[in-house]
Design a protein around this motif. Structure first.
Motif, PDB file in Angstrom:
ATOM      1  N   HIS A  75       0.876  -1.175   0.000  1.00 54.84           N
ATOM      2  CA  HIS A  75       0.000   0.000   0.000  1.00 54.84           C
ATOM      3  C   HIS A  75       0.909   1.220   0.000  1.00 54.84           C
ATOM      4  CE1 HIS A  75       0.652   0.582   4.385  1.00 54.84           C
ATOM      5  NE2 HIS A  75       0.622  -0.736   4.452  1.00 54.84           N
ATOM      6  N   ARG A  78       4.805   1.124   0.327  1.00 53.71           N
ATOM      7  CA  ARG A  78       5.288  -0.002   1.147  1.00 53.71           C
ATOM      8  C   ARG A  78       4.911  -1.331   0.494  1.00 53.71           C
ATOM      9  NH1 ARG A  78       5.890   3.210   6.090  1.00 53.71           N
ATOM     10  NH2 ARG A  78       5.935   5.261   5.100  1.00 53.71           N
TER      11      ARG A  78
ATOM     12  N   LEU B  38       1.620   4.044   9.221  1.00 51.88           N
ATOM     13  CA  LEU B  38       0.916   3.950   7.946  1.00 51.88           C
ATOM     14  C   LEU B  38       0.437   2.520   7.741  1.00 51.88           C
ATOM     15  CD1 LEU B  38       0.207   5.345   5.175  1.00 51.88           C
ATOM     16  CD2 LEU B  38       2.371   4.421   4.335  1.00 51.88           C
ATOM     17  N   ASP B  39      -0.842   2.345   7.454  1.00 46.42           N
ATOM     18  CA  ASP B  39      -1.352   1.035   7.036  1.00 46.42           C
ATOM     19  C   ASP B  39      -2.326   1.263   5.881  1.00 46.42           C
ATOM     20  OD1 ASP B  39      -4.019   1.406   7.959  1.00 46.42           O
ATOM     21  OD2 ASP B  39      -3.655   0.376   9.845  1.00 46.42           O
ATOM     22  N   PRO B  40      -2.961   0.198   5.338  1.00 44.52           N
ATOM     23  CA  PRO B  40      -3.793   0.417   4.143  1.00 44.52           C
ATOM     24  C   PRO B  40      -4.997   1.312   4.381  1.00 44.52           C
ATOM     25  CG  PRO B  40      -3.262  -1.915   4.390  1.00 44.52           C
ATOM     26  CD  PRO B  40      -2.811  -1.239   5.645  1.00 44.52           C
ATOM     27  N   PHE B  99       5.481  -3.761  10.881  1.00 46.31           N
ATOM     28  CA  PHE B  99       6.935  -3.657  10.786  1.00 46.31           C
ATOM     29  C   PHE B  99       7.347  -2.318  11.357  1.00 46.31           C
ATOM     30  CE2 PHE B  99       5.834  -6.583   7.465  1.00 46.31           C
ATOM     31  CZ  PHE B  99       6.857  -7.517   7.487  1.00 46.31           C
ATOM     32  N   THR B 112       4.826   0.381   9.799  1.00 47.53           N
ATOM     33  CA  THR B 112       3.971   0.105   8.648  1.00 47.53           C
ATOM     34  C   THR B 112       3.141  -1.125   8.974  1.00 47.53           C
ATOM     35  OG1 THR B 112       5.647   0.927   7.122  1.00 47.53           O
ATOM     36  CG2 THR B 112       3.886  -0.412   6.185  1.00 47.53           C
ATOM     37  N   GLY B 113       1.825  -0.985   8.857  1.00 49.39           N
ATOM     38  CA  GLY B 113       0.931  -2.100   9.123  1.00 49.39           C
ATOM     39  C   GLY B 113       0.439  -2.738   7.828  1.00 49.39           C
ATOM     40  N   PHE B 114       0.323  -4.072   7.835  1.00 51.38           N
ATOM     41  CA  PHE B 114      -0.256  -4.820   6.712  1.00 51.38           C
ATOM     42  C   PHE B 114      -1.366  -5.700   7.263  1.00 51.38           C
ATOM     43  CE2 PHE B 114       4.002  -3.863   5.254  1.00 51.38           C
ATOM     44  CZ  PHE B 114       3.814  -3.539   3.915  1.00 51.38           C
ATOM     45  N   LEU B 115      -2.418  -5.883   6.478  1.00 52.17           N
ATOM     46  CA  LEU B 115      -3.508  -6.760   6.906  1.00 52.17           C
ATOM     47  C   LEU B 115      -3.269  -8.181   6.416  1.00 52.17           C
ATOM     48  CD1 LEU B 115      -6.542  -4.410   6.353  1.00 52.17           C
ATOM     49  CD2 LEU B 115      -5.653  -5.247   8.534  1.00 52.17           C
TER      50      LEU B 115
END
Lengths: 120, 120
Positions: A75, A78, B38-40, B99, B112-115
Motif C-alpha cells: 500500500h 510499502r 501507515l497502514d492500508p 513492521f 507500517t501495518g499490513f492486513l
C-alpha cells in the motif's frame, strides 16, 4: 504505486541471477541507487553493495533459488512479500519475509528481511 | 536494541488503552515524538496524530482488543510482530503484521501495518 507482485518478482529475479552483468542490470531496475538492505545476517548498500551481498548468498547456497511464497502485497510506498530459499528439488533451506519502502520512482529504497524459518 | 517483545507489548497496550491520559503516556513511552504510522486504511504522525488514530479505531471497534499473535522478532533497529483484533470472546475482526523501525532511543520512529486477514 508500482504493482507489489511486479516489484517482488523483479527483486527475486535479481537474487537468482548468477550472471554478474545481467544481475547488475536487474539490481539497477529493482533498486534505487542509494538503496539499503538489512536482515539478521547481512547488510548491503547501493547497487554495488547489494550485488556483492547477493553474490555471497549464491556462493553460500549453490544450486538454490529464491521462490516467492504467497502473494506479495503493499500500500502506498510499502510492500511486503515472503520467499523460500530452496534447492531445484524444492528442499527448503530457509523461509523469510521482506518488507520494502519504495523511492519516488517506484524502485526499492529500503528492504528489511526477517527469517521465518531456517532448516537445521 | 530494546527487546522486540517488550516493544510490541508496549505498542499493543497503547492501542488497547481507552483512558486518554493513560494512552497518551503509553504512546509517549512507545513512540518517538516525530513517529509515523501507515497502514492500508489510515495514517498518523506524531504523538497527537497517533493518539487520534488509535481513538478512532477504538470507536470503530468497541469491545475489541488487540492481542499479539506469535512471537515478535527483530534485529538491529527493526522489529515485526503480528496481532489479532478480537472481541473479548475471541472472535477475530482482523489480523495483521506490523513492521517497525526504531529511533536511536529505542522508541518506534516508523511503523507500517499490513492486513493478513479481515473478517467478512
Amino acid at each position: 504505486m508500482t504493482n507489489p507482485i511486479e516489484i517482488a518478482t523483479r527483486y527475486i529475479e535479481a537474487w537468482n541471477e548468477p550472471d554478474a552483468a545481467r544481475r547488475g542490470r536487474l539490481i539497477a531496475q529493482a533498486w534505487a541507487e542509494d538503496a539499503q538492505y538489512l536482515d539478521p545476517m547481512m547488510a548491503g548498500e547501493g547497487h554495488g553493495g547489494i550485488d556483492a551481498m547477493i553474490a555471497g548468498v549464491q556462493q553460500q547456497f549453490p544450486d538454490h533459488r529464491f521462490v516467492l511464497a504467497g502473494v506479495p502485497d503493499g500500500h502506498k510506498d510499502r510492500v511486503r512479500f515472503s520467499w523460500t530459499l530452496c534447492t531445484v528439488n524444492g528442499v527448503a533451506a530457509a523461509r523469510g519475509t521482506d518488507f520494502g519502502i519504495l523511492a519516488a520512482d517506484g524502485r526499492l529504497s529500503s528492504v528489511t528481511g526477517f527469517l521465518d524459518a531456517v532448516s537445521a
